[in-house]
Design an enzyme around this catalytic site. Sequence first.
Site, PDB file in Angstrom:
ATOM      1  N   LYS A  87     -12.144  -4.866  -0.152  1.00  0.00           N
ATOM      2  CA  LYS A  87     -13.162  -3.623  -0.492  1.00  0.00           C
ATOM      3  C   LYS A  87     -12.404  -2.386  -1.312  1.00  0.00           C
ATOM      4  O   LYS A  87     -12.895  -1.718  -1.659  1.00  0.00           O
ATOM      5  CB  LYS A  87     -13.513  -3.225   0.935  1.00  0.00           C
ATOM      6  CG  LYS A  87     -12.564  -3.048   1.910  1.00  0.00           C
ATOM      7  CD  LYS A  87     -13.278  -3.037   3.265  1.00  0.00           C
ATOM      8  CE  LYS A  87     -12.594  -3.455   4.253  1.00  0.00           C
ATOM      9  NZ  LYS A  87     -13.247  -3.556   5.643  1.00  0.00           N
ATOM     10  N   LYS A 120      -7.598 -12.081  -3.779  1.00  0.00           N
ATOM     11  CA  LYS A 120      -8.662 -11.988  -2.747  1.00  0.00           C
ATOM     12  C   LYS A 120      -9.873 -10.841  -2.923  1.00  0.00           C
ATOM     13  O   LYS A 120      -9.497  -9.969  -3.551  1.00  0.00           O
ATOM     14  CB  LYS A 120      -7.957 -11.919  -1.304  1.00  0.00           C
ATOM     15  CG  LYS A 120      -7.663 -10.497  -1.100  1.00  0.00           C
ATOM     16  CD  LYS A 120      -7.438 -10.265   0.594  1.00  0.00           C
ATOM     17  CE  LYS A 120      -6.774  -8.808   0.689  1.00  0.00           C
ATOM     18  NZ  LYS A 120      -6.281  -8.390   1.858  1.00  0.00           N
ATOM     19  N   LYS A 145       0.701  -1.350   0.228  1.00  0.00           N
ATOM     20  CA  LYS A 145       0.122   0.017  -0.019  1.00  0.00           C
ATOM     21  C   LYS A 145       0.887   1.298  -0.036  1.00  0.00           C
ATOM     22  O   LYS A 145       0.250   2.559  -0.219  1.00  0.00           O
ATOM     23  CB  LYS A 145      -0.916  -0.001   1.334  1.00  0.00           C
ATOM     24  CG  LYS A 145      -2.159  -0.962   1.013  1.00  0.00           C
ATOM     25  CD  LYS A 145      -3.226  -0.406   2.254  1.00  0.00           C
ATOM     26  CE  LYS A 145      -4.293  -1.665   2.178  1.00  0.00           C
ATOM     27  NZ  LYS A 145      -4.916  -1.223   3.373  1.00  0.00           N
TER      28      LYS A 145
HETATM   29  P1  TYM Z   1     -10.018  -5.681   7.616  1.00  0.00           P
HETATM   30  O1  TYM Z   1     -10.873  -4.474   7.874  1.00  0.00           O
HETATM   31  O2  TYM Z   1      -9.331  -5.540   6.216  1.00  0.00           O
HETATM   32  O3  TYM Z   1     -10.773  -7.025   7.535  1.00  0.00           O
HETATM   33  C1  TYM Z   1     -11.695  -7.477   8.495  1.00  0.00           C
HETATM   34  C2  TYM Z   1     -11.673  -9.243   8.549  1.00  0.00           C
HETATM   35  O4  TYM Z   1     -11.965  -9.762   7.323  1.00  0.00           O
HETATM   36  C3  TYM Z   1     -10.959 -10.715   7.026  1.00  0.00           C
HETATM   37  N1  TYM Z   1     -10.980 -10.613   5.271  1.00  0.00           N
HETATM   38  C4  TYM Z   1     -11.055 -11.781   4.771  1.00  0.00           C
HETATM   39  N2  TYM Z   1     -11.379 -13.191   5.148  1.00  0.00           N
HETATM   40  C5  TYM Z   1     -11.506 -13.806   3.978  1.00  0.00           C
HETATM   41  N3  TYM Z   1     -11.615 -13.881   2.587  1.00  0.00           N
HETATM   42  C6  TYM Z   1     -11.300 -12.419   2.212  1.00  0.00           C
HETATM   43  N4  TYM Z   1     -11.359 -12.296   1.243  1.00  0.00           N
HETATM   44  C7  TYM Z   1     -11.078 -11.361   3.290  1.00  0.00           C
HETATM   45  N5  TYM Z   1     -10.997  -9.774   3.307  1.00  0.00           N
HETATM   46  C8  TYM Z   1     -10.656  -9.707   4.392  1.00  0.00           C
HETATM   47  C9  TYM Z   1      -9.638 -10.013   7.400  1.00  0.00           C
HETATM   48  O5  TYM Z   1      -8.803 -11.045   7.630  1.00  0.00           O
HETATM   49  C10 TYM Z   1     -10.123  -9.429   8.632  1.00  0.00           C
HETATM   50  O6  TYM Z   1     -10.184 -10.511   9.843  1.00  0.00           O
HETATM   51  N6  TYM Z   1      -5.964  -5.006  10.505  1.00  0.00           N
HETATM   52  C11 TYM Z   1      -7.181  -5.507  10.489  1.00  0.00           C
HETATM   53  C12 TYM Z   1      -8.184  -4.843  11.320  1.00  0.00           C
HETATM   54  C13 TYM Z   1      -7.641  -4.985  12.633  1.00  0.00           C
HETATM   55  C14 TYM Z   1      -7.697  -6.105  13.511  1.00  0.00           C
HETATM   56  C15 TYM Z   1      -7.198  -5.653  14.658  1.00  0.00           C
HETATM   57  C16 TYM Z   1      -8.031  -7.288  13.357  1.00  0.00           C
HETATM   58  C17 TYM Z   1      -7.175  -3.786  13.480  1.00  0.00           C
HETATM   59  N7  TYM Z   1      -6.671  -4.332  14.646  1.00  0.00           N
HETATM   60  C18 TYM Z   1      -7.122  -6.432  15.943  1.00  0.00           C
HETATM   61  C19 TYM Z   1      -7.942  -8.133  14.523  1.00  0.00           C
HETATM   62  C20 TYM Z   1      -7.465  -7.683  15.655  1.00  0.00           C
HETATM   63  C21 TYM Z   1      -7.779  -5.113   8.962  1.00  0.00           C
HETATM   64  O7  TYM Z   1      -7.649  -4.539   8.447  1.00  0.00           O
HETATM   65  O8  TYM Z   1      -9.171  -6.015   8.708  1.00  0.00           O
END
Ligand code: TYM
Length: 326
Positions: free
Chosen positions: A195, A192, A111
């Site tokens: 969004k 994958k 990114k």
């Molecule tokens: P984020 O907001 O990108 O995604 C939220 C959750 O969705 C999962 N995910 C997927 N799982 C399967 N297939 C996909 N195509 C797919 N796209 C997204 C992600 O793995 C995630 O579990 N860094 C994190 C947010 C965060 C967080 C935390 C998570 C901040 N602090 C503490 C756990 C614990 C994120 O950007 O998720």
Amino acid sequence: MTRVFSGMQPTGVLHLGNYLGAMKQFIALQEEGECYYCIVDLHALTIPRDPAELRRRTRELAGLYVAAGLDPAKATIFVQSHNPDHAEAAWLLQCVARIGELSRMTQFKDKGKDSESATSGLFTYPVLMAADILLYQTEVVPVGEDQRQHMELTRDLAERFNRQYGEVFTVPDVRIQKATARIMGLDNPEKKMSKSAPSEANYIALLEEPKSILKKFKRAVTDSGTEIRFDPEQKAGVSNLLSIYSAVSGQSIDTLVEQYQGKGYGHLKVDTAEAVIAELEPLQARYHQLMESGEIDDILAKGAKQARAATAETLAKMKEAMGLIL
Ligand code: TYM
């Protein structure tokens, strides 16, 4: 009770990948653990956003958490910035994290690494994530596959802190559901579902109209063959449809493969779409009802209080261990 923490960013639309990879695990775990589910608005700031849009998305995500089945009586649902301990603990952990390890994070490399204008928040993003998790003495973190590297860093930081300053943190385990760990894009099953994908054909949004869901599945990219079998390497598109169908219908992939022998991809696409619509329609109805009621603000206010109460002791221990006067 097992301590569980996870979070999602209030950016873009919430999609089927988020729902199947993460949210479904959140819902299952609230029955057995002490769960904290966060809307990570501070993480959303690492890439500049329109403030009004961020506010709207934050409430929307809270509504989707509840509409999908998270129960504020069983789990704490809250906004990250409503518990200031996250930002404070993140600073303390930034003084433990190393530039080298942060430079190796693939998300940063994808990114922002080559951009002069990338924010320093984007660089230290994983440290804030570690702070989120460690502040709650978390034992289990349910996420999708793309968060694995961040989880390894979180464990490394916890272990390093404990070695350097004395035992303060529980070292958390990641929980990734193999079958839905990486839901792929409908327009490109090699990547994958995301969004931030350039085309809307990539994802199914949780609040999407049934008509549009059907259309996107009908147009989902598959190979040019006819055989329906589960083989993510050779048949990424068909395998992705089977994974989605299996996850929303509760039928095993083997059962589905057998059921679709001799039928074309068209049948599989339409039936998958219908199963997804059947899963999302009640969620969408609950969402609209909830947002009209105004109840979500009360849920978030209660969550903020519970979250703050849960982290005060660990933050104090961190500061004391590092030599700050309390
Ligand atoms: P984020 O907001 O990108 O995604 C939220 C959750 O969705 C999962 N995910 C997927 N799982 C399967 N297939 C996909 N195509 C797919 N796209 C997204 C992600 O793995 C995630 O579990 N860094 C994190 C947010 C965060 C967080 C935390 C998570 C901040 N602090 C503490 C756990 C614990 C994120 O950007 O998720």
